[in-house]
Scaffold this active site. Structure first.
Site, PDB file in Angstrom:
ATOM      1  N   CYS A 114     -21.594  48.068 -43.334  1.00 23.32           N
ATOM      2  CA  CYS A 114     -22.008  46.992 -42.255  1.00 23.32           C
ATOM      3  C   CYS A 114     -21.586  47.675 -40.946  1.00 23.32           C
ATOM      4  O   CYS A 114     -20.305  47.728 -40.568  1.00 23.32           O
ATOM      5  CB  CYS A 114     -21.339  45.810 -42.658  1.00 23.32           C
ATOM      6  N   HIS A 116     -21.770  38.734 -40.557  1.00 22.00           N
ATOM      7  CA  HIS A 116     -22.769  39.178 -39.496  1.00 22.00           C
ATOM      8  C   HIS A 116     -24.211  38.626 -40.102  1.00 22.00           C
ATOM      9  O   HIS A 116     -25.057  38.914 -39.251  1.00 22.00           O
ATOM     10  CB  HIS A 116     -22.618  40.474 -39.208  1.00 22.00           C
ATOM     11  N   HIS A 157     -15.567  37.711 -24.372  1.00 15.73           N
ATOM     12  CA  HIS A 157     -15.838  36.385 -24.406  1.00 15.73           C
ATOM     13  C   HIS A 157     -14.341  35.596 -24.586  1.00 15.73           C
ATOM     14  O   HIS A 157     -13.420  36.096 -24.563  1.00 15.73           O
ATOM     15  CB  HIS A 157     -16.696  35.774 -25.539  1.00 15.73           C
ATOM     16  N   HIS A 171     -12.005  36.511 -27.454  1.00 13.59           N
ATOM     17  CA  HIS A 171     -11.134  37.887 -26.913  1.00 13.59           C
ATOM     18  C   HIS A 171     -10.053  37.213 -25.715  1.00 13.59           C
ATOM     19  O   HIS A 171      -8.793  37.627 -26.170  1.00 13.59           O
ATOM     20  CB  HIS A 171     -11.957  39.071 -26.314  1.00 13.59           C
ATOM     21  N   CYS A 193     -24.188  40.622 -45.089  1.00 18.76           N
ATOM     22  CA  CYS A 193     -23.019  40.650 -44.851  1.00 18.76           C
ATOM     23  C   CYS A 193     -22.540  39.247 -44.686  1.00 18.76           C
ATOM     24  O   CYS A 193     -23.330  38.474 -43.823  1.00 18.76           O
ATOM     25  CB  CYS A 193     -22.514  41.441 -43.551  1.00 18.76           C
ATOM     26  N   CYS A 230     -19.516  45.073 -39.021  1.00 15.85           N
ATOM     27  CA  CYS A 230     -17.824  44.961 -39.287  1.00 15.85           C
ATOM     28  C   CYS A 230     -17.121  46.513 -39.283  1.00 15.85           C
ATOM     29  O   CYS A 230     -16.222  46.461 -39.556  1.00 15.85           O
ATOM     30  CB  CYS A 230     -17.947  44.783 -40.864  1.00 15.85           C
ATOM     31  N   LYS A 274     -20.413  29.162 -33.671  1.00 18.93           N
ATOM     32  CA  LYS A 274     -20.132  30.339 -33.729  1.00 18.93           C
ATOM     33  C   LYS A 274     -20.740  31.013 -32.281  1.00 18.93           C
ATOM     34  O   LYS A 274     -21.877  30.584 -32.234  1.00 18.93           O
ATOM     35  CB  LYS A 274     -20.409  31.396 -34.614  1.00 18.93           C
ATOM     36  N   LYS A 333     -25.161  35.754 -28.954  1.00 17.45           N
ATOM     37  CA  LYS A 333     -26.172  36.017 -27.860  1.00 17.45           C
ATOM     38  C   LYS A 333     -27.353  34.972 -28.188  1.00 17.45           C
ATOM     39  O   LYS A 333     -27.821  34.337 -27.409  1.00 17.45           O
ATOM     40  CB  LYS A 333     -26.509  37.482 -27.972  1.00 17.45           C
TER      41      LYS A 333
HETATM   42  N1  MSP Z   1     -12.092  46.676 -32.659  1.00 17.75           N
HETATM   43  C1  MSP Z   1     -11.789  45.808 -33.824  1.00 17.75           C
HETATM   44  C2  MSP Z   1     -10.238  45.848 -33.628  1.00 17.75           C
HETATM   45  C3  MSP Z   1      -9.312  46.950 -33.889  1.00 17.75           C
HETATM   46  S1  MSP Z   1      -7.804  46.682 -33.668  1.00 17.75           S
HETATM   47  C4  MSP Z   1      -7.204  48.128 -34.285  1.00 17.75           C
HETATM   48  C5  MSP Z   1     -12.460  44.491 -33.486  1.00 17.75           C
HETATM   49  N2  MSP Z   1     -12.882  44.116 -32.193  1.00 17.75           N
HETATM   50  S2  MSP Z   1     -13.492  42.754 -31.729  1.00 17.75           S
HETATM   51  O1  MSP Z   1     -13.929  43.029 -30.411  1.00 17.75           O
HETATM   52  O2  MSP Z   1     -14.564  42.453 -32.752  1.00 17.75           O
HETATM   53  O3  MSP Z   1     -12.370  41.704 -31.802  1.00 17.75           O
HETATM   54  C6  MSP Z   1     -11.009  41.763 -31.133  1.00 17.75           C
HETATM   55  C7  MSP Z   1     -10.295  40.682 -31.515  1.00 17.75           C
HETATM   56  O4  MSP Z   1     -11.119  39.499 -31.154  1.00 17.75           O
HETATM   57  C8  MSP Z   1      -9.914  40.442 -32.784  1.00 17.75           C
HETATM   58  O5  MSP Z   1      -8.514  40.040 -33.137  1.00 17.75           O
HETATM   59  C9  MSP Z   1     -10.741  39.245 -33.194  1.00 17.75           C
HETATM   60  O6  MSP Z   1     -10.217  38.533 -34.375  1.00 17.75           O
HETATM   61  C10 MSP Z   1     -10.766  38.299 -32.040  1.00 17.75           C
HETATM   62  N3  MSP Z   1     -11.898  37.605 -31.648  1.00 17.75           N
HETATM   63  C11 MSP Z   1     -13.092  37.971 -31.871  1.00 17.75           C
HETATM   64  N4  MSP Z   1     -13.951  36.836 -31.729  1.00 17.75           N
HETATM   65  C12 MSP Z   1     -13.182  35.723 -31.868  1.00 17.75           C
HETATM   66  C13 MSP Z   1     -13.240  34.149 -31.715  1.00 17.75           C
HETATM   67  N5  MSP Z   1     -14.382  33.773 -31.754  1.00 17.75           N
HETATM   68  N6  MSP Z   1     -12.213  33.523 -31.406  1.00 17.75           N
HETATM   69  C14 MSP Z   1     -10.874  34.136 -31.542  1.00 17.75           C
HETATM   70  N7  MSP Z   1     -10.786  35.384 -31.698  1.00 17.75           N
HETATM   71  C15 MSP Z   1     -11.795  36.140 -31.921  1.00 17.75           C
HETATM   72  O7  MSP Z   1     -12.225  43.569 -34.243  1.00 17.75           O
END
Ligand code: MSP
Length: 483
Positions: free
Chosen positions: A124, A144, A18, A21, A141, A127, A298, A301
């Site tokens: 969790c 979540h 999304h 990321h 949590c 997390c 936030k 889905k």
């Molecule tokens: N798999 C772990 C990271 C392992 S690193 C060795 C993880 N994955 S995640 O898919 O949940 O998140 C990946 C990255 O996207 C994280 O840095 C997280 O902070 C970022 N984001 C996820 N949702 C976000 C927003 N809504 N806004 C900005 N960044 C966010 O955590």
């Protein structure tokens, strides 16, 4: 040539990417491109986190195997490269052999700090970590809003407590610099509460047979965070102790992890402790960005408000998406996305401000011979802007760097209004050509500053400028979005 190693968090592949990321990857990409343009040899790593239990659960829901799910979804993350103009040099998947070999090697290297004990805790899965009773809100949590699972197992533990004082020193003295400062303080206060040893494995049964085996004990899988963090060195060839690993990790001073604020603790505490235990070099900087919400909420889905970066880039172009996600709010803060904000900013900054300036200048300068005299007022402002821009970019303050560029572009637009060069445009008019030189000079600077943010559009402008006298059509770099 000095090196610059930059990584982003490896994303879980339980769902498609999304814009949260995307924002992180774009920020890292802008930094990597800026560092390359500044003469450094940059290596930008992205990847995906595939050994997690939530991937297994997502696959179960879809009625496919975990392997099928990760193979399919990993492509949606690596595919962001063309869709968003990302320039990553490598993309690591944690189900790859090079990662497995490295994760197990790191486990061995930390062996003196690993022991086994029986344990009971609340896990969790969202997390992918144990939660303390006191962290829960109404038994759920806090992040979540789901009920953690009670786990009773004999697992392997890592002696994190042993590194409490050393970690405190490292963070306090900026041996690992945490950006922003507020997050450094947050990390220190977490350390000061006292670090407990952490559980770093789970039974193979609980892991549903998915994940990396604990070396010499196939009844246990390595806890997904312990394996995932090692991706940063595995991609460089830690597993086979390659020259690349020596050059880019062990002997390189410039190493930065770009991560979200929610996972700072893993990067600023657990990861450095693992590296200390293994006797390996530490990262130099950790940049923790804020979160993006959608219409103030936030993304989820159930709310149906997930913004798909592919769709956004398809609709507005990759560079416009890159621009919005870096220009709308400072990276260290939380920010909000809405289509209205997106289109307003696009029209105001790109169509009206930059686009308009470029059009005006290109229309005026057509067929003019370009000499090198530049108005001193504009040159001084350009030098000042260059200084601010470099300082901000070196400090990963992308939003602030853009502000400086836009202040300069506004000034250049005003300069045209004041000087009214069209009145002076008679052939051989020195004053007229002096003004036009100044404008071209200014536009070229803006192009170079904005290039890391909008590589494709700025290249287009650069090419147009190269053949100005032959251009028959207007450039129309940022067509206005009708609202
Ligand atoms: N798999 C772990 C990271 C392992 S690193 C060795 C993880 N994955 S995640 O898919 O949940 O998140 C990946 C990255 O996207 C994280 O840095 C997280 O902070 C970022 N984001 C996820 N949702 C976000 C927003 N809504 N806004 C900005 N960044 C966010 O955590």
């Amino acid at each position: 040539m000095s090196k610059f190693y930059i990584t982003t968090a490896i994303d879980y592949v339980n769902a498609p990417p999304h814009i949260g990321h995307a924002m992180e990857k774009i920020m890292a990409d802008v930094i990597a491109r800026y560092q390359r343009a500044a003469g450094k040899k940059a290596f930008f790593l992205m990847g995906v986190d595939e050994n997690s239990l939530k991937n297994v659960r997502a696959a179960e829901k879809e009625g496919i195997t975990a392997r099928e799910l990760v193979d399919r979804n990993a492509q949606l993350f690596s595919g962001l490269k063309p869709a968003l103009n990302l320039s990553f040099d490598d993309f690591i998947r944690t189900t790859e052999k090079r990662h497995l070999v490295g994760a197990q090697k790191l486990w061995f290297a930390c062996q003196n700090d690993i022991y086994k004990k029986s344990y009971k805790g609340l896990y969790c899965v969202d997390c992918e970590q144990f939660r303390k009773e006191r962290e829960l809100v109404d038994g759920l949590c806090p992040d979540h809003k789901t009920k953690p699972e009670l786990i009773k197992e004999e697992n392997y533990f890592f002696r994190l407590s042993k590194y409490q004082e050393r970690l405190k020193e490292i963070i306090e003295n900026d041996e690992i610099r945490i950006i922003p400062e507020a997050r450094k303080n947050e990390t220190l206060s977490f350390i000061n509460q006292g670090l407990e040893d952490i559980c770093i494995s789970r039974s193979s049964e609980r892991a549903c047979g998915w994940g990396i085996d604990v070396p010499n004990d196939s009844s246990q899988k390595i806890w997904v965070w312990f394996d995932a963090l090692s991706n940063y060195i595995n991609a460089l060839g830690y597993g086979e102790n390659s020259g690349k690993f020596q050059d880019w990790w062990q002997e390189n001073e410039n190493k930065i992890h770009v991560v979200g604020k929610d996972i700072l603790r893993f990067h600023a505490i657990y990861w450095p402790a693992m590296l200390l235990s293994a006797g390996l070099a530490l990262p130099k900087e950790i940049f923790a960005h804020g979160f993006i919400t959608v219409d103030g909420q936030k993304m989820s889905k159930s709310l149906g408000n997930i913004i798909n970066p592919y769709e956004l880039a398809e609709k507005y172009g990759a560079d416009a998406v890159r621009y919005f996600l870096t220009a709308e709010f400072p990276a260290i803060e939380d920010g909000d996305f809405s289509y209205e904000k997106f289109e307003n900013r696009y029209n105001a900054d790109l169509a009206n401000d930059i686009g308009n300036l470029f059009e005006r200048v290109f229309a005026l300068v057509k067929n003019r011979k370009i000499e090198i005299s530049v108005d001193s007022e504009i040159r001084n402002l350009q030098e000042k802007t260059e200084k601010i821009y470099s300082e901000k970019m070196d400090n990963y303050e992308l939003y602030e760097a853009l502000n400086a560029v836009f202040a300069f572009s506004k000034k250049l637009n005003q300069y045209i209004n004041q000087k009214e060069p069209w009145k002076l445009l008679k052939d051989k008019d020195d004053e007229g050509s002096h003004i036009l030189n100044t404008l071209i000079f200014g536009v070229e600077k803006i192009i170079s500053w904005l290039k890391p943010f909008m590589p494709e559009k700025m290249e287009e402008a650069e090419n147009y400028l190269k053949n100005l006298s032959q251009q028959k059509e207007k450039l129309n770099l940022f067509p206005r979005i009708a609202r």
